[in-house]
Design a protein around this motif. Structure first.
Motif, PDB file in Angstrom:
ATOM      1  N   PHE A 132      11.371   4.467   0.343  1.00 15.04           N
ATOM      2  CA  PHE A 132      11.387   4.186   1.778  1.00 15.04           C
ATOM      3  C   PHE A 132      10.407   5.077   2.532  1.00 15.04           C
ATOM      4  CE2 PHE A 132      13.088   4.788   6.076  1.00 15.04           C
ATOM      5  CZ  PHE A 132      13.000   3.469   6.509  1.00 15.04           C
ATOM      6  N   LYS A 133      10.352   6.354   2.176  1.00 15.32           N
ATOM      7  CA  LYS A 133       9.422   7.259   2.845  1.00 15.32           C
ATOM      8  C   LYS A 133       7.980   6.808   2.663  1.00 15.32           C
ATOM      9  CE  LYS A 133      12.184  11.512   2.700  1.00 15.32           C
ATOM     10  NZ  LYS A 133      12.282  12.885   2.121  1.00 15.32           N
ATOM     11  N   VAL A 134       7.638   6.397   1.446  1.00 15.70           N
ATOM     12  CA  VAL A 134       6.270   5.943   1.166  1.00 15.70           C
ATOM     13  C   VAL A 134       5.955   4.670   1.937  1.00 15.70           C
ATOM     14  CG1 VAL A 134       4.721   5.064  -0.629  1.00 15.70           C
ATOM     15  CG2 VAL A 134       6.170   7.056  -1.096  1.00 15.70           C
ATOM     16  N   LEU A 135       6.860   3.718   1.880  1.00 11.55           N
ATOM     17  CA  LEU A 135       6.643   2.455   2.593  1.00 11.55           C
ATOM     18  C   LEU A 135       6.496   2.671   4.091  1.00 11.55           C
ATOM     19  CD1 LEU A 135       8.961  -0.342   1.128  1.00 11.55           C
ATOM     20  CD2 LEU A 135       6.468  -0.365   1.299  1.00 11.55           C
ATOM     21  N   LYS A 136       7.411   3.448   4.653  1.00  7.24           N
ATOM     22  CA  LYS A 136       7.396   3.663   6.102  1.00  7.24           C
ATOM     23  C   LYS A 136       6.112   4.366   6.546  1.00  7.24           C
ATOM     24  CE  LYS A 136       9.744   3.558  10.081  1.00  7.24           C
ATOM     25  NZ  LYS A 136       8.915   4.309  11.000  1.00  7.24           N
ATOM     26  N   SER A 137       5.655   5.358   5.796  1.00  2.54           N
ATOM     27  CA  SER A 137       4.439   6.076   6.180  1.00  2.54           C
ATOM     28  C   SER A 137       3.217   5.172   6.094  1.00  2.54           C
ATOM     29  CB  SER A 137       4.249   7.312   5.298  1.00  2.54           C
ATOM     30  OG  SER A 137       4.089   6.952   3.937  1.00  2.54           O
ATOM     31  N   VAL A 138       3.175   4.332   5.083  1.00  3.75           N
ATOM     32  CA  VAL A 138       2.050   3.396   4.940  1.00  3.75           C
ATOM     33  C   VAL A 138       2.058   2.380   6.079  1.00  3.75           C
ATOM     34  CG1 VAL A 138       1.137   1.498   3.536  1.00  3.75           C
ATOM     35  CG2 VAL A 138       1.785   3.659   2.449  1.00  3.75           C
ATOM     36  N   TRP A 152      -2.805  -4.476   3.742  1.00  2.83           N
ATOM     37  CA  TRP A 152      -1.404  -4.071   3.825  1.00  2.83           C
ATOM     38  C   TRP A 152      -0.519  -4.809   2.841  1.00  2.83           C
ATOM     39  CZ3 TRP A 152       2.510  -7.451   4.896  1.00  2.83           C
ATOM     40  CH2 TRP A 152       2.182  -8.660   5.521  1.00  2.83           C
ATOM     41  N   LYS A 153      -0.799  -6.083   2.616  1.00  2.21           N
ATOM     42  CA  LYS A 153       0.081  -6.856   1.734  1.00  2.21           C
ATOM     43  C   LYS A 153      -0.047  -6.438   0.267  1.00  2.21           C
ATOM     44  CE  LYS A 153       1.845 -11.510   0.956  1.00  2.21           C
ATOM     45  NZ  LYS A 153       3.184 -11.107   1.410  1.00  2.21           N
ATOM     46  N   PRO A 154      -1.269  -6.430  -0.338  1.00  2.00           N
ATOM     47  CA  PRO A 154      -1.337  -5.996  -1.745  1.00  2.00           C
ATOM     48  C   PRO A 154      -0.896  -4.558  -1.961  1.00  2.00           C
ATOM     49  CG  PRO A 154      -3.542  -6.263  -0.823  1.00  2.00           C
ATOM     50  CD  PRO A 154      -2.589  -6.855   0.154  1.00  2.00           C
ATOM     51  N   ILE A 155      -1.138  -3.691  -0.974  1.00  2.00           N
ATOM     52  CA  ILE A 155      -0.737  -2.280  -1.129  1.00  2.00           C
ATOM     53  C   ILE A 155       0.780  -2.143  -1.107  1.00  2.00           C
ATOM     54  CG2 ILE A 155      -0.706  -0.061   0.079  1.00  2.00           C
ATOM     55  CD1 ILE A 155      -3.648  -0.472   0.685  1.00  2.00           C
ATOM     56  N   THR A 156       1.443  -2.803  -0.165  1.00  2.00           N
ATOM     57  CA  THR A 156       2.911  -2.706  -0.112  1.00  2.00           C
ATOM     58  C   THR A 156       3.550  -3.403  -1.308  1.00  2.00           C
ATOM     59  OG1 THR A 156       3.000  -4.642   1.370  1.00  2.00           O
ATOM     60  CG2 THR A 156       3.020  -2.454   2.397  1.00  2.00           C
ATOM     61  N   GLU A 157       2.943  -4.486  -1.785  1.00  2.00           N
ATOM     62  CA  GLU A 157       3.459  -5.138  -2.991  1.00  2.00           C
ATOM     63  C   GLU A 157       3.364  -4.194  -4.180  1.00  2.00           C
ATOM     64  OE1 GLU A 157       4.756  -8.288  -3.878  1.00  2.00           O
ATOM     65  OE2 GLU A 157       5.145  -8.457  -1.742  1.00  2.00           O
ATOM     66  N   ASN A 158       2.287  -3.451  -4.274  1.00  2.00           N
ATOM     67  CA  ASN A 158       2.114  -2.499  -5.367  1.00  2.00           C
ATOM     68  C   ASN A 158       3.154  -1.385  -5.292  1.00  2.00           C
ATOM     69  OD1 ASN A 158       0.529  -1.406  -7.663  1.00  2.00           O
ATOM     70  ND2 ASN A 158       0.124   0.251  -6.225  1.00  2.00           N
ATOM     71  N   ILE A 159       3.476  -0.944  -4.074  1.00  2.00           N
ATOM     72  CA  ILE A 159       4.516   0.080  -3.906  1.00  2.00           C
ATOM     73  C   ILE A 159       5.864  -0.452  -4.390  1.00  2.00           C
ATOM     74  CG2 ILE A 159       5.829   1.405  -2.205  1.00  2.00           C
ATOM     75  CD1 ILE A 159       3.233   1.543  -0.543  1.00  2.00           C
ATOM     76  N   LEU A 160       6.188  -1.669  -4.004  1.00  2.00           N
ATOM     77  CA  LEU A 160       7.464  -2.272  -4.425  1.00  2.00           C
ATOM     78  C   LEU A 160       7.503  -2.473  -5.941  1.00  2.00           C
ATOM     79  CD1 LEU A 160       7.865  -4.903  -1.563  1.00  2.00           C
ATOM     80  CD2 LEU A 160       9.217  -2.820  -1.873  1.00  2.00           C
ATOM     81  N   ASP A 161       6.377  -2.894  -6.510  1.00  2.00           N
ATOM     82  CA  ASP A 161       6.315  -3.052  -7.972  1.00  2.00           C
ATOM     83  C   ASP A 161       6.562  -1.722  -8.671  1.00  2.00           C
ATOM     84  OD1 ASP A 161       5.699  -5.710  -7.618  1.00  2.00           O
ATOM     85  OD2 ASP A 161       3.560  -5.488  -8.041  1.00  2.00           O
ATOM     86  N   THR A 162       6.025  -0.650  -8.101  1.00  2.00           N
ATOM     87  CA  THR A 162       6.133   0.676  -8.707  1.00  2.00           C
ATOM     88  C   THR A 162       7.558   1.208  -8.665  1.00  2.00           C
ATOM     89  OG1 THR A 162       3.849   1.201  -8.108  1.00  2.00           O
ATOM     90  CG2 THR A 162       5.304   3.060  -8.599  1.00  2.00           C
ATOM     91  N   TYR A 163       8.245   1.005  -7.558  1.00  2.00           N
ATOM     92  CA  TYR A 163       9.568   1.596  -7.377  1.00  2.00           C
ATOM     93  C   TYR A 163      10.723   0.676  -7.759  1.00  2.00           C
ATOM     94  CZ  TYR A 163       7.602   5.656  -4.965  1.00  2.00           C
ATOM     95  OH  TYR A 163       6.917   6.814  -4.658  1.00  2.00           O
TER      96      TYR A 163
END
Length: 370
Positions: A132-138, A152-163
């Motif tokens: 959540f901290k990473v997503l919110k800051s991005v 924003w879309k591919p980057i946030t998708e990558n964050i979700l894939d990672t976590y």
């Protein structure tokens, strides 16, 4: 002194008789899967509604299938991100959600067993603190810019894939191949079967409306009922074999996971006593319910799963509510369940999601639901 002894003894006996520790007896106990823990996440909305769907599968097929809560979370997060981006950060972005978010998600994305998508990625427990901290800051970095980058879309998708993990499109279960949608059909779940009911005096009765609470980011509608009819439909659904997903306030000192009870004491002096003993409860009116909502004493803190009813030795009825905080007997009472009084349900529940077949026929007719 001798003359005072007998009256004092009788007075002490009276107090002893009045102070009765809870002895619960089952009234209704519908099938569900074991209590689990949502860990350090704000995803109770998925845990409660997934548990609700598991009970629906049991009722439909007799199969006890543990569904993946995080599959729903993974599918809903992009919608919450899109909402935050398109509103330029001028709305809440949090881990919370409501039961209808799961129903909306499975309509397009289906459901999967936990064996094929745990969302833990090798971790022992769920923990979305860093996610959540990473997503919110991005997201805040994007929304604070004069123009928003298309990345924003591919980057946030990558964050979700990672976590949480990459969404799956096909899997094998008990030797057969499924898509999430075909698996949902296989276990008899139809998203169109489910509705949410509530009770707010200031809204038109028997009409749907959007309840303005922070976690209703998807602007889902709830059907409004008079308070007594709202409670009567919860009772009727349970009597007919249907469980319900519950959204409610759990911030009260009289909601205790440790003791496994929730109640509304008539006198606040009995708040501690009521954790272990039967006490008199407050009479709940529609006006009091509305006032508690507007003064922020009632908020949508937590979602759980109503699976039955119990009663105490005086005949007082409580709803058996499955929680998602685990069942550690040292700190969690009633094996991870909360026995919630009718008064607490009347005052502190926000809404319930249920199978529309569990509505009272007269209520379904008033709501024009078939």
């Amino acid at each position: 002194m001798k003359k005072l002894f007998l009256p004092l003894a009788l007075f002490g006996l009276s107090l002893t008789l009045q102070a009765q520790e809870y002895e619960f007896q089952t009234i209704k106990d519908l099938d569900t899967t074991p209590v689990v823990s949502q860990g350090k996440t704000g995803t109770c909305w998925s845990f409660s509604t997934s548990s609700f769907l598991e009970s629906e599968i049991i009722r439909n097929t007799g199969q006890f299938i543990d569904l993946s809560e995080m599959y729903n979370v993974r599918q809903v997060y992009p919608l919450k991100i899109d909402n935050y981006i398109t509103r330029n950060g001028k709305t809440q972005f949090g881990q919370g959600g409501l039961a209808h978010d799961v129903i909306n998600s499975i309509r397009h994305n289906g459901i999967v067993p936990i064996e094929v998508f745990s969302g833990k990625l090798g971790k022992e427990e769920y923990n979305h603190t860093e996610l959540f901290k990473v997503l919110k800051s991005v997201l805040d970095a994007y929304t604070s810019s004069p123009t928003i980058s298309a990345n924003w879309k591919p980057i946030t998708e990558n964050i979700l894939d990672t976590y949480i993990g990459k969404p799956i499109t096909e899997f094998t279960y008990e030797g057969k191949k499924y898509t999430p949608l075909s698996f949902m059909k296989k276990v008899g779940i139809n998203p169109d079967d489910y509705i949410t009911i509530t009770s707010f005096k200031n809204q038109y009765p028997y009409k749907p409306f959007i309840l303005n609470i922070p976690d209703n980011f998807s602007n889902g509608s709830l059907y409004n009922l008079p308070l007594e009819e709202y409670i009567a439909n919860i009772d009727y659904a349970l009597d007919q074999g249907y469980t319900l997903s519950l959204d409610c306030d759990v911030s009260e000192v009289t909601f205790s996971a440790k003791h496994g009870v929730a109640f509304i004491a008539e006198n606040s002096e009995d708040n501690n006593k009521g954790l272990t003993q039967i006490i008199s409860e407050k009479q709940i009116t529609e006006q009091l319910r509305l006032e508690e909502f507007y003064n922020y004493n009632t908020q949508d803190d937590h979602l759980m799963h109503i699976t039955g009813k119990v009663k105490d030795q005086k005949g007082n009825v409580y709803y058996k509510v499955k929680n998602s905080w685990g069942n550690n007997s040292e700190r969690i009472g009633n094996d991870g369940y909360i026995y919630m009084s009718v008064a607490y349900m009347k005052l502190k529940s926000i809404s319930v999601l249920l199978n529309k077949k569990g509505l009272q026929p007269n209520t379904a007719k008033k709501l024009a639901i078939q």
